[in-house]
Design a protein around this motif. Structure first.
Motif, PDB file in Angstrom:
ATOM      1  N   GLU A 182      12.469  28.793 -45.395  1.00  0.00           N
ATOM      2  CA  GLU A 182      12.883  29.591 -44.237  1.00  0.00           C
ATOM      3  C   GLU A 182      12.907  31.080 -44.570  1.00  0.00           C
ATOM      4  O   GLU A 182      12.541  31.919 -43.733  1.00  0.00           O
ATOM      5  N   ILE A 183      13.330  31.406 -45.784  1.00  0.00           N
ATOM      6  CA  ILE A 183      13.315  32.810 -46.214  1.00  0.00           C
ATOM      7  C   ILE A 183      11.889  33.348 -46.187  1.00  0.00           C
ATOM      8  O   ILE A 183      11.618  34.452 -45.696  1.00  0.00           O
ATOM      9  N   GLU A 184      10.954  32.569 -46.721  1.00  0.00           N
ATOM     10  CA  GLU A 184       9.558  33.001 -46.758  1.00  0.00           C
ATOM     11  C   GLU A 184       8.976  33.063 -45.348  1.00  0.00           C
ATOM     12  O   GLU A 184       8.219  33.995 -45.017  1.00  0.00           O
ATOM     13  N   ALA A 185       9.329  32.086 -44.498  1.00  0.00           N
ATOM     14  CA  ALA A 185       8.849  32.113 -43.117  1.00  0.00           C
ATOM     15  C   ALA A 185       9.365  33.355 -42.390  1.00  0.00           C
ATOM     16  O   ALA A 185       8.639  33.975 -41.601  1.00  0.00           O
ATOM     17  N   GLY A 186      10.597  33.728 -42.672  1.00  0.00           N
ATOM     18  CA  GLY A 186      11.148  34.933 -42.068  1.00  0.00           C
ATOM     19  C   GLY A 186      10.446  36.185 -42.559  1.00  0.00           C
ATOM     20  O   GLY A 186      10.184  37.111 -41.779  1.00  0.00           O
ATOM     21  N   ARG A 187      10.150  36.228 -43.843  1.00  0.00           N
ATOM     22  CA  ARG A 187       9.436  37.384 -44.383  1.00  0.00           C
ATOM     23  C   ARG A 187       8.077  37.541 -43.714  1.00  0.00           C
ATOM     24  O   ARG A 187       7.678  38.642 -43.317  1.00  0.00           O
ATOM     25  N   ARG A 188       7.345  36.416 -43.584  1.00  0.00           N
ATOM     26  CA  ARG A 188       6.020  36.465 -42.967  1.00  0.00           C
ATOM     27  C   ARG A 188       6.110  36.872 -41.494  1.00  0.00           C
ATOM     28  O   ARG A 188       5.293  37.666 -41.007  1.00  0.00           O
ATOM     29  N   LEU A 189       7.101  36.307 -40.793  1.00  0.00           N
ATOM     30  CA  LEU A 189       7.248  36.627 -39.371  1.00  0.00           C
ATOM     31  C   LEU A 189       7.471  38.119 -39.167  1.00  0.00           C
ATOM     32  O   LEU A 189       6.771  38.765 -38.372  1.00  0.00           O
ATOM     33  N   PHE A 190       8.433  38.669 -39.874  1.00  0.00           N
ATOM     34  CA  PHE A 190       8.808  40.060 -39.639  1.00  0.00           C
ATOM     35  C   PHE A 190       7.835  41.056 -40.262  1.00  0.00           C
ATOM     36  O   PHE A 190       7.921  42.255 -39.993  1.00  0.00           O
ATOM     37  N   ALA A 191       6.905  40.546 -41.090  1.00  0.00           N
ATOM     38  CA  ALA A 191       5.859  41.412 -41.637  1.00  0.00           C
ATOM     39  C   ALA A 191       4.712  41.600 -40.646  1.00  0.00           C
ATOM     40  O   ALA A 191       3.749  42.307 -40.942  1.00  0.00           O
ATOM     41  N   GLY A 192       4.821  40.997 -39.481  1.00  0.00           N
ATOM     42  CA  GLY A 192       3.766  41.077 -38.474  1.00  0.00           C
ATOM     43  C   GLY A 192       3.654  42.456 -37.845  1.00  0.00           C
ATOM     44  O   GLY A 192       4.350  43.412 -38.216  1.00  0.00           O
ATOM     45  N   ASP A 193       2.772  42.545 -36.871  1.00  0.00           N
ATOM     46  CA  ASP A 193       2.437  43.824 -36.228  1.00  0.00           C
ATOM     47  C   ASP A 193       3.400  44.120 -35.085  1.00  0.00           C
ATOM     48  O   ASP A 193       3.123  43.825 -33.919  1.00  0.00           O
ATOM     49  N   TRP A 194       4.527  44.705 -35.416  1.00  0.00           N
ATOM     50  CA  TRP A 194       5.528  45.059 -34.408  1.00  0.00           C
ATOM     51  C   TRP A 194       5.100  46.316 -33.662  1.00  0.00           C
ATOM     52  O   TRP A 194       4.601  47.262 -34.254  1.00  0.00           O
ATOM     53  N   GLN A 195       5.339  46.289 -32.359  1.00  0.00           N
ATOM     54  CA  GLN A 195       4.972  47.422 -31.527  1.00  0.00           C
ATOM     55  C   GLN A 195       6.130  47.784 -30.590  1.00  0.00           C
ATOM     56  O   GLN A 195       6.838  46.905 -30.098  1.00  0.00           O
ATOM     57  N   PHE A 196       6.301  49.087 -30.363  1.00  0.00           N
ATOM     58  CA  PHE A 196       7.219  49.531 -29.317  1.00  0.00           C
ATOM     59  C   PHE A 196       6.646  49.100 -27.973  1.00  0.00           C
ATOM     60  O   PHE A 196       5.472  49.316 -27.691  1.00  0.00           O
ATOM     61  N   LEU A 197       7.476  48.461 -27.154  1.00  0.00           N
ATOM     62  CA  LEU A 197       7.021  47.980 -25.845  1.00  0.00           C
ATOM     63  C   LEU A 197       7.438  48.915 -24.719  1.00  0.00           C
ATOM     64  O   LEU A 197       6.601  49.399 -23.962  1.00  0.00           O
TER      65      LEU A 197
END
Length: 227
Positions: free
Chosen positions: A20-35
């Protein structure tokens, strides 16, 4: 809607797994954008996926936490001026997840009518956002729950909005002091119907607790059938 106590207990059977820690790291390493930034309820974006919102007193460290979670230095704008964030700020990760940086409460350098207006917007958002999965309420670990924080928690309980408490600036307390603050906070949440029982101590500066908070979001998304 808030989780039932039974569901919450099931969610807290130990800390997050390495997976779960690794899954969280991968998730939040994604391409975040201001909406978008929404100053009124009419300007809220369409409900596109689950949302996680961050609330707290002005200058408690909401923007710093968003930046730490996403690994970005300036995704969310930080300021030394309390009350600068006066809109609901939306950040998106494709179709998977949206983070919402809410206006700080308790202090703001703005006219009262303007404060009242965005407070009403926040309340309307919390009551009517069907895709809002959880509100993380940030509390300064140096000070603990204050009366104004309890008023906010009362409102979330009344609206049946699931929330969890995140203790910020945990690096500024000694280990024993932090353990005491966590226990005090957990005791303050024990009888609250919408409160998630786990308290998350974090430090945006040192990165402690960030992995656990990311993992909690991953677990929540899995429960909602997302990701």
């Amino acid at each position: 809607m808030a989780d039932t106590p039974e569901t919450q207990d099931d969610n807290t059977s130990g800390g997050p797994s390495p997976e779960e820690i690794e899954a969280g790291r991968r998730l939040f390493a994604g391409d975040w954008q201001f909406l978008t930034a929404a100053p009124t309820i009419e300007t809220l974006p369409p409900m596109r996926t689950i949302e996680i919102a961050f609330a707290g007193r002005s200058n408690v460290g909401k923007s710093s936490l968003v930046n730490a979670l996403t690994g970005r230095k300036a995704l969310a704008r930080t300021s030394v001026t309390p009350g600068r964030t006066q809109e609901l700020i939306f950040f998106g990760l494709g179709p998977e997840l949206t983070l919402v940086d809410m206006p700080g409460y308790g202090f703001a350098k703005a006219p009262k009518d303007k404060v009242d207006a965005w407070t009403a917007t926040v309340h309307a958002y919390l009551r009517g956002r069907a895709n809002l999965a959880r509100v993380f309420v940030l509390i300064d670990s140096r000070h603990g729950l204050k009366p104004i924080d309890r008023e906010v928690l009362d409102g979330l309980d009344k609206a049946a909005v699931s929330y969890a408490v995140v203790l910020t600036k945990a690096d500024e307390l000694k280990k024993g002091e932090l353990e005491t603050r966590i226990a005090e906070t957990q005791a303050g949440l024990a009888r609250r119907p919408a409160a998630f029982p786990t308290v998350f101590p974090t430090s945006s500066r040192e990165g402690s607790g960030i992995g656990e908070l990311r993992a909690a979001v991953v677990r929540l998304m899995a429960e909602r059938g997302v990701g």
